[in-house]
Each structure stands twice: as C-alpha cells, then as structure tokens.
Enzyme design. Structure first.
Site, PDB file in Angstrom:
ATOM      1  N   TYR A 204      -1.018   4.408  10.834  1.00  0.00           N
ATOM      2  CA  TYR A 204      -2.159   3.804  10.153  1.00  0.00           C
ATOM      3  C   TYR A 204      -3.412   4.005  11.010  1.00  0.00           C
ATOM      4  O   TYR A 204      -3.528   3.488  12.107  1.00  0.00           O
ATOM      5  CB  TYR A 204      -1.949   2.302   9.913  1.00  0.00           C
TER       6      TYR A 204
ATOM      7  N   PRO B 115       3.265  -6.014  -2.200  1.00  0.00           N
ATOM      8  CA  PRO B 115       3.741  -7.025  -3.162  1.00  0.00           C
ATOM      9  C   PRO B 115       2.699  -7.361  -4.226  1.00  0.00           C
ATOM     10  O   PRO B 115       3.030  -7.997  -5.229  1.00  0.00           O
ATOM     11  CB  PRO B 115       4.058  -8.229  -2.271  1.00  0.00           C
TER      12      PRO B 115
HETATM   13  N1  LIG Z   1       6.584   1.035   4.606  1.00  0.00           N
HETATM   14  C1  LIG Z   1       5.683   1.665   3.899  1.00  0.00           C
HETATM   15  O1  LIG Z   1       5.837   2.829   3.556  1.00  0.00           O
HETATM   16  C2  LIG Z   1       4.430   0.948   3.479  1.00  0.00           C
HETATM   17  C3  LIG Z   1       3.624   1.471   2.454  1.00  0.00           C
HETATM   18  C4  LIG Z   1       2.478   0.763   2.098  1.00  0.00           C
HETATM   19  C5  LIG Z   1       2.158  -0.441   2.746  1.00  0.00           C
HETATM   20  N2  LIG Z   1       2.955  -0.903   3.749  1.00  0.00           N
HETATM   21  C6  LIG Z   1       2.666  -2.182   4.448  1.00  0.00           C
HETATM   22  O2  LIG Z   1       2.632  -3.217   3.485  1.00  0.00           O
HETATM   23  C7  LIG Z   1       1.404  -3.935   3.581  1.00  0.00           C
HETATM   24  C8  LIG Z   1       1.003  -4.475   2.211  1.00  0.00           C
HETATM   25  O3  LIG Z   1       0.929  -3.448   1.239  1.00  0.00           O
HETATM   26  P1  LIG Z   1      -0.437  -2.911   0.655  1.00  0.00           P
HETATM   27  O4  LIG Z   1      -1.537  -3.344   1.533  1.00  0.00           O
HETATM   28  O5  LIG Z   1      -0.212  -1.481   0.390  1.00  0.00           O
HETATM   29  O6  LIG Z   1      -0.571  -3.560  -0.780  1.00  0.00           O
HETATM   30  P2  LIG Z   1      -0.749  -5.020  -1.372  1.00  0.00           P
HETATM   31  O7  LIG Z   1      -0.450  -6.027  -0.348  1.00  0.00           O
HETATM   32  O8  LIG Z   1       0.023  -5.033  -2.626  1.00  0.00           O
HETATM   33  O9  LIG Z   1      -2.295  -5.028  -1.768  1.00  0.00           O
HETATM   34  C9  LIG Z   1      -3.315  -4.868  -0.837  1.00  0.00           C
HETATM   35  C10 LIG Z   1      -4.612  -4.792  -1.593  1.00  0.00           C
HETATM   36  O10 LIG Z   1      -4.809  -6.015  -2.300  1.00  0.00           O
HETATM   37  C11 LIG Z   1      -6.056  -6.575  -1.959  1.00  0.00           C
HETATM   38  N3  LIG Z   1      -5.875  -8.041  -1.906  1.00  0.00           N
HETATM   39  C12 LIG Z   1      -5.057  -8.725  -1.094  1.00  0.00           C
HETATM   40  N4  LIG Z   1      -5.125 -10.030  -1.371  1.00  0.00           N
HETATM   41  C13 LIG Z   1      -6.018 -10.168  -2.377  1.00  0.00           C
HETATM   42  C14 LIG Z   1      -6.521 -11.284  -3.085  1.00  0.00           C
HETATM   43  N5  LIG Z   1      -6.112 -12.512  -2.840  1.00  0.00           N
HETATM   44  N6  LIG Z   1      -7.444 -11.059  -4.061  1.00  0.00           N
HETATM   45  C15 LIG Z   1      -7.864  -9.800  -4.354  1.00  0.00           C
HETATM   46  N7  LIG Z   1      -7.408  -8.697  -3.713  1.00  0.00           N
HETATM   47  C16 LIG Z   1      -6.494  -8.894  -2.723  1.00  0.00           C
HETATM   48  C17 LIG Z   1      -6.432  -5.999  -0.622  1.00  0.00           C
HETATM   49  O11 LIG Z   1      -7.827  -5.975  -0.534  1.00  0.00           O
HETATM   50  P3  LIG Z   1      -8.643  -5.792   0.828  1.00  0.00           P
HETATM   51  O12 LIG Z   1      -8.099  -4.520   1.455  1.00  0.00           O
HETATM   52  O13 LIG Z   1     -10.033  -5.635   0.363  1.00  0.00           O
HETATM   53  O14 LIG Z   1      -8.432  -6.966   1.673  1.00  0.00           O
HETATM   54  C18 LIG Z   1      -5.821  -4.605  -0.701  1.00  0.00           C
HETATM   55  O15 LIG Z   1      -6.712  -3.742  -1.352  1.00  0.00           O
HETATM   56  C19 LIG Z   1       0.435  -2.908   4.183  1.00  0.00           C
HETATM   57  O16 LIG Z   1      -0.661  -3.533   4.803  1.00  0.00           O
HETATM   58  C20 LIG Z   1       1.322  -2.181   5.162  1.00  0.00           C
HETATM   59  O17 LIG Z   1       1.424  -2.910   6.382  1.00  0.00           O
HETATM   60  C21 LIG Z   1       4.088  -0.227   4.103  1.00  0.00           C
END
Ligand SMILES: NC(=O)c1ccc[n+]([C@@H]2O[C@H](COP(=O)([O-])OP(=O)(O)OC[C@H]3O[C@@H](n4cnc5c(N)ncnc54)[C@H](OP(=O)(O)O)[C@@H]3O)[C@@H](O)[C@H]2O)c1
Length: 364
Positions: A69, A217
């Site tokens: 990242y 999630p």
């Molecule tokens: N193992 C893997 O291959 C893999 C792949 C993807 C992700 N990950 C991990 O999983 C974590 C979470 O997944 P993700 O970040 O992809 O997706 P997510 O948690 O489903 O969604 C993140 C997005 O939602 C927004 N958000 C979060 N809370 C919110 C709220 N209360 N209201 C409005 N928007 C909100 C965030 O905005 P902002 O950014 O503007 O805060 C960001 O754009 C990542 O940070 C990473 O550490 C792992």
C-alpha cells in the site's frame, strides 16, 4: 434492532477471537488503513494518523496495512501513528504483492527468501519488533504453499511474527497451509455486496478453526450510500478505473438500486446504510472481524456505531428477503472483464483457485 451512539469507551469495545489453534483476540471491528495512502483518492498523512489515534482511543485496535500500500508509505504512516502506543495495537500487515519503491508492480512472490526479506522490511518501516498477524497477500502459484508457510512459520519461531494469515486463498490452499502451521485468519472480501465466501470458504474456515477478516465490508464504499457517481470520487481514485466495474455504467446503476434498499432498511432502524452493512457482517458470527477502511475520523466514529447495532433474527430475515445487495453487479456479473483479468492473473501465475469474483482487486 437497537443502536447506540459512537462514544463507545475503549474499555467497552467488544472483542473477538480469531482462530482456535492459534488464537488472536482483537477488537470486534478493525481499521483498514490502505486508503490513507493509495487507491481511494488523495489523503493527508495527518488525517490518517488522527484517524488511527481516534481508533485506538475508541478501542478499535486491530489495524490493517500491507507493504504494497503506497507502496510502503502506508506501513510507514501506521508506524508513525502507533509510535509510543504499540501495546494498544494488534498489528496486521501483508507481503507477497511485490512492488518497487516507484510503484512498479513486480508480481506475486511467495518464495521463502522473499518472505524473510519482506518481513524484515515491514518490521523496519512499522518501527516494531514483531507483527501480530502476518498475511500472505496473494498466493504465489509458482511456489508450493508449504514452502511459503514454512518460511512464515520460521518467522513465528524467530519471534518476529505472532500469528499467520492468508488472503484470497482457495479451500485447498487453506487446508495445505493450515497443515504446515496453524492459520489464524483468512482475509477476503465479504459484505452484503460480495458473498461468494459463504459457499465453501467460510464452512472450511469454521471446520479448521480459522477466523475470517472481511475486507471491503462497505463494498469499497458503495454500501455507505456516499457514492452515487464516479464524479463523487477524486480524479486519481482507482475506483474510477476498469479494475472496479461495480462503479461503472450499468453495473453502477444496478448497484445503486441495491444500495437504495440498504438505505431504506437502515432508515427504518435509525442507522446509516454503512452501519447497517457493517452490523450485517458482524452478525455473521463471532469469528468474523471486519476491517472497514477510512482516512477520516468522522467516518470511523460512524462505523464504530455499528458495534451497537444489534440485528435481530427478524432484521436479518428482512435483509435476506429483500436481497438487500446480494452479489452486487460489477463483480461476477461482468464476465468479460472477469475472464480478461483471470486470464491475466493466470498467465502471471498469481491467481489462486479461490478467486471467483472479478472485483477482488488483485492489486490491493
Ligand atoms: N487483502 C486484500 O486483498 C485487501 C483488498 C482491499 C482492501 N483490504 C484491506 O481492507 C480494508 C478495508 O477495505 P476497503 O478500504 O477496500 O473498503 P471498505 O472498507 O469497504 O470501504 C472504504 C471506503 O468507504 C469509505 N467510507 C468508510 N466509512 C465511511 C462512512 N462511514 N461513510 C461514507 N464513506 C465511508 C472510505 O472513504 P474515505 O477513504 O474517504 O475515508 C473508503 O472510500 C483496506 O483498508 C485494506 O486494509 C485488503
């Protein structure tokens, strides 16, 4: 359904155990740190650090990062944020999705010598003497999983790593890995939007006593209702690209109809759509610990409120009946893109057999 506010004191934040053979107790909700450094628009490091500090204050102490990242900048950011607070943190990071310092993608690497090098580099960037949960980010099909996990197990013996995890691994890979060394957690995408994990993966994890850490999630943000058009995303946000078909054209339109249903159910219960989506993941079992990602304190605080949302059996049935967002579009539904991406991954030898959905970005 009952709710509470977001002022949950750290001491009362619920905790859950991941894994049984090698058990790791973590806050029931984690914090994904990826978007603080890359993929989801431009963030200020100070905001990311403030978000991590607020998370720790609220007892959300399970932090998720990866060496790729940034690349590398996210581990450095997390390291700076937890300096002086290491004892409050359960720190998870990942290796294997190799990139150069300038961001160039070098491919998937599960070779034992690379495992050792990558772990030492992560420890240095994070400024810690051990990693609590060390995941292989993507399975390297050119290296037997036994060899990769064997090298990871040596890190445990050396005291550099406490627990082992896999990400995006198939049932067969999970079984073979677990036979070498207990696997504490599998990290894979799981939400109201993406439910392929329910078919074979989750039953296998439960049979073996391995916890599930759902990434994305919130469906990469779409389930919060905050994204209604690609124009809501920064110009450099990777969700505007073809890697994320759920945010494109007709798929986006169809998905927004599903999000509208989530919004309706959430409103009826006086919670936000994002809180409903997270509460649904949390309700899937005590062995499930989602890691919603954000770079903003206010989103974090809202998300922590999901811990106070108790979905009743009737609520869950209503969500299921409405198929609130079962299998969002832009995942398995965009076959041509899926095929193209899987072909590309297979030619590189980095697609695990478990990768059955197009939108599991193989890059992050
Ligand atoms: N193992 C893997 O291959 C893999 C792949 C993807 C992700 N990950 C991990 O999983 C974590 C979470 O997944 P993700 O970040 O992809 O997706 P997510 O948690 O489903 O969604 C993140 C997005 O939602 C927004 N958000 C979060 N809370 C919110 C709220 N209360 N209201 C409005 N928007 C909100 C965030 O905005 P902002 O950014 O503007 O805060 C960001 O754009 C990542 O940070 C990473 O550490 C792992």
């Amino acid at each position: 359904m009952t709710t509470n506010d977001t002022s949950t004191p750290a001491a009362s934040t619920p905790r859950r155990a991941l894994g049984t053979a090698s058990s790791l107790t973590v806050s029931a909700l984690g914090l994904g740190c990826m978007g603080m450094s890359e993929f989801y628009g431009t963030g200020q490091e100070a905001d990311g650090i403030a978000t991590i500090h607020r998370a720790l204050d609220l007892g959300v102490s399970f932090l998720d990062t990866a060496d790729m990242y940034g690349p590398f900048t996210n581990e450095r950011l997390v390291g700076r944020a937890i300096a002086g607070r290491r004892d409050e943190v359960v720190l998870a990071t990942k290796f294997g999705n190799e990139r150069a310092e300038d961001g160039t993608r070098l491919g998937i690497n599960g070779r034992p010598d690379y495992v050792r090098t990558a772990a030492d580099a992560s420890l240095k960037r994070l400024g810690v003497d051990h990693i609590d949960l060390y995941y292989q980010h993507r399975v390297d099909k050119t290296v037997p999983i036994e060899e990769t996990v064997g090298a990871m197990a040596e890190l445990v013996t050396a005291g550099k790593v406490r627990h082992l995890g896999l990400s995006e691994a198939s049932v067969d890979t999970i079984r073979r890995a677990h036979a070498v060394h207990p696997i504490t957690a599998l990290q894979t995408e799981y939400s109201l939007f993406t439910r392929h994990v329910e078919d074979e993966i989750l039953p296998t994890l439960r049979e073996l006593g391995i916890g599930l850490v759902p990434y994305s999630p919130l469906g990469r943000g779409i389930l919060t209702g905050a994204i209604t058009s690609p124009d809501d995303l920064d110009a450099d946000d990777s969700r505007r690209t073809a890697y994320f078909p759920r945010f494109q054209g007709a798929a986006l339109e169809a998905n927004l109809a599903l999000v509208a249903r989530v919004r309706e159910i959430a409103a009826a219960h006086h919670v936000t759509p994002g809180q409903l989506a997270l509460a649904w993941v949390l309700a899937q079992g005590d062995d499930v610990v989602p890691i919603p990602g954000t770079k903003r304190v206010r989103y974090l605080e809202e998300n922590v409120g999901a811990l106070g949302v108790d979905l009743t059996a009737d609520d869950l049935a209503a969500i299921e009946a409405g198929r609130a967002a079962r299998c969002g579009r832009g995942g398995a539904l965009r076959r041509p893109l899926l095929d193209r991406r899987l072909r590309k991954q297979r030619s590189r030898g980095d697609a695990d057999g478990g990768l059955a959905h197009a939108d599991a970005c193989d890059d992050c």
